[in-house]
Design an enzyme around this catalytic site. Structure first.
Site, PDB file in Angstrom:
ATOM      1  N   ARG A 171       0.921  -3.315   5.545  1.00  0.00           N
ATOM      2  CA  ARG A 171       1.954  -4.151   5.741  1.00  0.00           C
ATOM      3  C   ARG A 171       1.108  -5.735   5.753  1.00  0.00           C
ATOM      4  NH1 ARG A 171       5.425  -1.314   5.099  1.00  0.00           N
ATOM      5  NH2 ARG A 171       7.335  -0.863   6.615  1.00  0.00           N
ATOM      6  N   GLU A 175       7.552 -11.684   0.874  1.00  0.00           N
ATOM      7  CA  GLU A 175       7.757 -10.873  -0.245  1.00  0.00           C
ATOM      8  C   GLU A 175       9.099 -11.416  -1.104  1.00  0.00           C
ATOM      9  OE1 GLU A 175       7.091  -7.110   0.423  1.00  0.00           O
ATOM     10  OE2 GLU A 175       4.871  -7.195   0.885  1.00  0.00           O
ATOM     11  N   HIS A 221       4.135  -4.860  -4.134  1.00  0.00           N
ATOM     12  CA  HIS A 221       4.536  -4.028  -2.988  1.00  0.00           C
ATOM     13  C   HIS A 221       5.001  -2.610  -3.733  1.00  0.00           C
ATOM     14  CE1 HIS A 221       6.065  -3.463   1.354  1.00  0.00           C
ATOM     15  NE2 HIS A 221       5.849  -2.117   0.850  1.00  0.00           N
TER      16      HIS A 221
END
Length: 344
Positions: free
Chosen positions: A238, A267, A286
């Site tokens: 994370r 993000e 990601h």
């Protein structure tokens, strides 16, 4: 009896169709909100008993608008986007997806670590600029992985798989996890009882813990200062686990040689984010969880949790169970929720 409704919130790059088909075969009406916007979700999930969530925030304000909801299933192992305490209080189940991409994330973490150690982005840049081995060697030599220690913060499924993959490559693998059962500690992984001591002993540090108030900013200036000069950071967990200002300072001072980040606090990152321009930061979007296999599992797994709850009163992989008092209270969704075994 009315048909139960299940809603996918945000699916981003995932195709919800395989999961939607599983739900439809189990008797659900399936809707796709396609958004993280609470207004859009609330409208799409009007009357829904099940919510399948990507990154959308499921908090008290949204739950107030979904009185018939009885289960929230996340499309990830992480469930920090759901206010689990509030869900429990309201008599809801929360289920996660613990093992959909364990292999993919562990392999991505290892690939990221080795890319840093072997300086692959820099080697690529040298060749593209017209140089060759002389120019590459003149800048900074790669380090031999078998001379280095990999340090893992947390020892859950992904970290254990990462450790197993890394053991034949790195000289040592060490870990810190105060919650892990010592009797189940994996062979070949050195155990540290102090996080700072682990940081001081490793050349590559990789956190593998859920995001909680206690772990937010876990990798801060103090921890980075404990790391060996020239060490590396890998984060596939994370973004908020890492204090990015402290990370940039450590990179600027030379305390850290490089960082590989698959996750960021925001993000996608804004155009002016200094991490995007830093020559010693290796970024991926990601994507550690993505593979042709996991892509399907991420939509089918949550659907299977919802179907199991509908048929048996309990999802397959719960992370929060309804508060007994709340679950025992009359529910507006009683007509569509299972009656047998519905109370934990």
């Amino acid at each position: 009896m009315s048909q139960p409704i299940a809603v996918f919130t945000d699916t981003d790059d995932l195709d919800p169709e395989p999961g939607a088909r599983l739900l439809a075969d189990a008797g659900f009406e399936v809707r796709v909100a396609g958004s993280r916007d609470p207004d859009v979700i609330a409208a799409a999930a009007d009357g829904a008993v099940a919510l399948i969530v990507g990154y959308a925030r499921v908090d008290a304000a949204l739950l107030d608008r979904l009185p018939r909801l009885r289960i929230v299933a996340t499309m990830s192992a992480g469930h920090d986007m759901v206010d689990t305490a509030e869900a429990r209080r309201r008599g809801l189940w929360v289920a996660n997806l613990p093992d959909a991409a364990t292999e993919d994330v562990a392999v991505h973490a290892l690939a990221s670590a080795l890319s840093l150690v072997r300086r692959l982005p820099q080697a690529d840049a040298v060749v593209r600029a017209g140089g060759w081995s002389e120019e590459f060697a003149a800048a900074e030599l790669p380090r031999r992985a078998s001379d280095l220690t990999l340090g893992l913060v947390g020892l859950g499924r992904i970290a254990r798989r990462f450790a197993a993959l890394a053991a034949p490559v790195f000289g040592r693998v060490a870990a810190y996890d105060p919650h892990a059962d010592p009797a189940g500690w994996p062979d070949g992984v050195e155990r540290h009882d102090d996080l700072g001591a682990l940081a001081a002993a490793c050349d590559v540090l990789s956190p593998h813990v859920p995001l909680t108030p206690a772990t937010r900013g876990l990798v801060d200036a103090g921890l980075l200062a404990r790391m060996r000069p020239g060490a590396f950071l890998v984060n596939v967990s994370r973004g908020e686990l890492v204090d990015t200002e402290a990370l940039l300072d450590a990179l600027g001072s030379g305390r850290l040689t490089g960082a590989a980040l698959d996750v960021l606090p925001v993000e996608p990152p804004p155009a002016d984010d200094p991490l995007r321009r830093h020559p010693r930061v290796q970024l991926s979007p990601h994507s550690a969880y993505l593979s042709d296999t996991s892509r399907r599992a991420y939509v089918c797994g949550p659907a299977e949790n919802v179907v199991a709850w509908h048929r048996t009163g309990r999802p397959l992989t719960p992370v929060a169970e309804p508060d007994r008092a709340a679950a025992a209270a009359p529910a507006t969704a009683a007509a569509t929720a299972p009656t047998e075994g519905a109370v934990a």
